[in-house]
Enzyme design. Structure first.
Site, PDB file in Angstrom:
ATOM      1  CG  ASP A 292      -2.044  -1.027   1.097  1.00 35.21           C
ATOM      2  OD1 ASP A 292      -2.419  -1.350  -0.047  1.00 35.21           O
ATOM      3  OD2 ASP A 292      -2.530  -1.504   2.126  1.00 35.21           O
ATOM      4  N   GLY A 293       1.949   1.255   0.753  1.00 37.34           N
ATOM      5  CA  GLY A 293       2.804   2.440   0.801  1.00 37.34           C
ATOM      6  C   GLY A 293       3.418   2.767  -0.540  1.00 37.34           C
TER       7      GLY A 293
ATOM      8  NE  ARG B  67       8.846   6.156  -4.308  1.00 38.51           N
ATOM      9  CZ  ARG B  67       9.678   5.278  -4.842  1.00 38.51           C
ATOM     10  NH1 ARG B  67       9.487   3.989  -4.643  1.00 38.51           N
ATOM     11  NH2 ARG B  67      10.701   5.671  -5.571  1.00 38.51           N
TER      12      ARG B  67
ATOM     13  CG  ASN C  68      -5.982   5.905   0.691  1.00 37.50           C
ATOM     14  OD1 ASN C  68      -6.725   5.663  -0.253  1.00 37.50           O
ATOM     15  ND2 ASN C  68      -5.062   5.063   1.110  1.00 37.50           N
ATOM     16  CD  GLU C  69      -5.766   8.060   5.056  1.00 30.77           C
ATOM     17  OE1 GLU C  69      -4.512   8.087   5.056  1.00 30.77           O
ATOM     18  OE2 GLU C  69      -6.439   7.110   4.609  1.00 30.77           O
TER      19      GLU C  69
ATOM     20  CE  LYS D 115      -1.735  17.851  29.270  1.00 29.57           C
ATOM     21  NZ  LYS D 115      -1.641  19.315  29.499  1.00 29.57           N
TER      22      LYS D 115
ATOM     23  CB  ALA E   2     -11.866   6.254   6.855  1.00 33.11           C
ATOM     24  CG  PHE E   3     -12.150  -0.545   7.154  1.00 33.35           C
ATOM     25  CD1 PHE E   3     -13.435  -0.961   6.873  1.00 33.35           C
ATOM     26  CD2 PHE E   3     -11.258  -1.452   7.704  1.00 33.35           C
ATOM     27  CE1 PHE E   3     -13.835  -2.266   7.136  1.00 33.35           C
ATOM     28  CE2 PHE E   3     -11.645  -2.749   7.971  1.00 33.35           C
ATOM     29  CZ  PHE E   3     -12.938  -3.162   7.688  1.00 33.35           C
TER      30      PHE E   3
END
Length: 301
Positions: A77-78, A82, A151-152, A162, A195-196
């Site tokens: 996927d990476g 790219r 994708n996102e 925090k 997101a999934f």
């Protein structure tokens, strides 16, 4: 060494994977045998057993795909993301061969390499466009960063200690605010990615929409939202908290200072994907996630 050939294909591979090196060798030999030129990045060629006829380019720029009809990407996927950067900037369609685990962006698996070569040679593929998002970061009314994603775009806390405190906005109106680990602003293509994993819905690629998916929100109302593709989504990082961070496709990152505002809208430039199959996205989803469908009888019952 450069050869004058009527057709040229650019090859991008994850040379850290032995499977990619073997696959690249098979693809290159098959294309050259059919009279199709192959172009490769010089620093990748050092790890690949390539014939002298392969054309080498020294710089990884969109211009290095000039004159190429297709970008073939071998990897996980990476590597495919790219490759999407090259595809978007150049307008050249990308054909992905999955050498990783899931690989929703890929059109073929490593066992399909002969088929990939045959389809490229005969031009037996179709090209579809995938929606992207354009990303703008504001601070004190000024634009401090611009980016894009296939994708996102993910707004996340920078440290583990925090929560990130945010207010969400859609089309210029506030929706809700809470503390969380982050917010994923996704395309339909990205609905099967980060997101999934964050609990968002799977959206079929032909559906034009934008997704807003909270990550581990400390709130009663923190459901994933699906909006119009023409909506403008915004995440405001509250000014009294530690800095956050913006990730685009998990590849490009920038720090978000307190008070930063991230806006996401439909991208002006899509990514073009080459498709070999007419199989439905439903079948792809079932195969990729190995979903249990035994016992299905369909319309015959």
């Amino acid at each position: 060494m450069t050869q004058n050939r009527a057709r040229t294909v650019f090859l991008l591979a994850h040379t850290g994977r032995p499977a990619a090196i073997r696959s690249a060798e098979l693809v290159v030999k098959g294309l050259l045998r059919e009279g199709i030129g192959v172009r490769v990045l010089e620093y990748e060629a050092a790890d690949l057993p390539l014939p002298e006829e392969v054309e080498l380019v020294s710089e990884a720029t969109p211009q290095c795909l000039e004159g190429c009809e297709l970008l073939i990407v071998l990897g996980g996927d990476g590597t495919l993301l790219r490759g999407a950067e090259f595809a978007r900037a150049s307008g050249v369609p990308m054909l992905g061969v999955n050498l990783g685990s899931v690989g929703f962006l890929a059109e073929a698996e490593r066992d399909d390499l002969d088929k990939v070569v045959d389809r490229v040679v005969t031009k037996a593929y179709e090209v579809e466009e995938r929606m992207t998002v354009d990303v703008v970061v504001h601070r004190n009314g000024d634009i401090v960063h611009t980016d894009w994603a296939l994708n996102e775009a993910a707004v996340q806390k920078a440290g583990a200690e925090k929560l990130l405190e945010v207010v969400l906005e859609i089309d210029g109106r506030p929706v809700t605010g809470f503390g969380c680990d982050g917010i994923v602003l996704s395309t339909p293509t990205g609905s099967t990615a980060y997101a999934f994993s964050a609990g968002g819905p799977v959206v079929w690629p032909e559906v034009e929409a934008l997704l807003m998916v909270p990550i581990s929100a400390h709130a009663l109302f923190a459901k994933p939202l699906v909006t119009s593709p023409d909506s403008v989504l915004a995440v405001e990082v509250l000014p009294h908290i530690p800095p956050g961070v913006l990730w685009c496709d998990g590849r490009r990152t920038v720090e978000l200072p307190p008070g930063a505002r991230v806006e996401v809208r439909r991208g002006a430039v899509p990514v073009r994907l080459a498709r070999l199959h007419h199989a439905s996205f439903t079948d792809r989803l079932v195969a990729k996630f190995a979903l249990p469908v035994s016992g299905w009888r369909g319309a015959r019952q």
